[in-house]
Design an enzyme around this catalytic site. Structure first.
Site, PDB file in Angstrom:
ATOM      1  N   GLN A  91      38.415  63.103  88.442  1.00  0.00           N
ATOM      2  CA  GLN A  91      37.947  61.867  89.043  1.00  0.00           C
ATOM      3  C   GLN A  91      38.233  61.840  90.541  1.00  0.00           C
ATOM      4  O   GLN A  91      37.980  62.833  91.223  1.00  0.00           O
ATOM      5  CB  GLN A  91      38.560  60.687  88.273  1.00  0.00           C
ATOM      6  N   ILE A 164      44.899  68.945  89.242  1.00  0.00           N
ATOM      7  CA  ILE A 164      44.093  70.111  88.883  1.00  0.00           C
ATOM      8  C   ILE A 164      42.643  69.669  88.729  1.00  0.00           C
ATOM      9  O   ILE A 164      42.352  68.657  88.084  1.00  0.00           O
ATOM     10  CB  ILE A 164      44.573  70.742  87.562  1.00  0.00           C
ATOM     11  N   CYS A 194      42.915  59.906  90.174  1.00  0.00           N
ATOM     12  CA  CYS A 194      42.523  60.586  88.935  1.00  0.00           C
ATOM     13  C   CYS A 194      42.261  59.612  87.795  1.00  0.00           C
ATOM     14  O   CYS A 194      42.365  59.967  86.618  1.00  0.00           O
ATOM     15  CB  CYS A 194      43.568  61.627  88.532  1.00  0.00           C
TER      16      CYS A 194
END
Length: 245
Positions: A91, A164, A194
């Protein structure tokens, strides 16, 4: 809850014995995001075609936000810096000075064509890097990335120290990881990092945790841990801030 990726066998991610080493490149100057993406795209295509060896590219970006394939407009609260749409998974996140970004271009078809295990390998790489500074990073079942427990903030509080986001094309990986060494953590307040909105989960850095380490020291730890998980690397004779395929 500990992520069951913890139980995956990661030993098969090392390259074939006697095969070419992974190139290890460090850019000293901040690299604009579009330039980095263009460099990764070119290098990934060259690796797939057999024209270039695998590569790990360490760099910092100027302050910016990126939105991955699962990004939502609601995760942008009050962005202060440019936003770039990214082809990586995940995201919205922040990149900027004091954060070590490592873009990883590996041939997973040759190593192990398993996306889930590859993400676990990246997590393991981060966890081993952090352990060099006596920081215990952990996986979580419902949250990709690497987290540290923060009992000083309250029960069940945890902070994300590394993100990540990966993409694969013809089984060549690109994009990669980002470890917070000493970024301005206030820049994360302009987004929902995220997509994690739970107030128990925040963002931290090595310096925030009381470990004032230099970026060069992090790079040394990254290189050693990468060799343990993915195999040995080599430094090119010529060093540039731009990515050379």
């Amino acid at each position: 809850m500990v992520n069951d990726r913890q139980s995956l066998d990661l030993t098969t991610f090392a390259g074939p014995i006697g095969g070419p080493l992974v190139e290890w490149r460090i850019s000293d100057l901040a690299v604009p995001y579009p330039e980095a993406v263009a460099g990764m795209e070119t290098r990934a295509a060259d690796i797939a075609a057999g024209r270039a060896c695998e590569l790990v590219w360490l760099l910092e970006h100027p302050s910016l936000y990126t939105s991955g394939t699962s990004g939502k407009n609601d995760d942008l609260l009050n962005p202060d810096f440019p936003l770039f749409t990214s082809g990586r998974g995940g995201q919205v996140t922040y990149h900027g000075p004091g954060q070590r970004v490592a873009y990883v271009m590996l041939d997973l078809k040759r190593r192990r064509p398993d996306v889930r295990a590859y993400v676990a390998g990246l997590e393991e790489w981060i966890i081993r890097t952090l352990s060099a500074f006596n920081v215990r990073g952990e996986r979580r079942e419902d949250r990709v990335g690497v987290w540290v427990k923060r009992p000083d903030k309250g029960p069940d509080h945890e902070d994300k120290i590394a993100a990540i986001g990966v993409r694969l094309r013809r089984w060549i990986s690109f994009h990669g990881i980002a470890i917070n060494v000493e970024p301005d953590l206030s820049h994360f307040a302009a987004i929902v990092p995220c997509g994690v909105a739970d107030p128990r989960y925040g963002v931290t850095s090595l310096v925030d945790l009381g470990h004032p380490v230099a970026m060069a020291d992090v790079d040394v730890a990254l290189r050693q841990a990468f060799a343990e998980v993915f195999g040995p690397v080599t430094t090119p004779a010529r060093s540039d801030d731009a990515l050379i395929a």
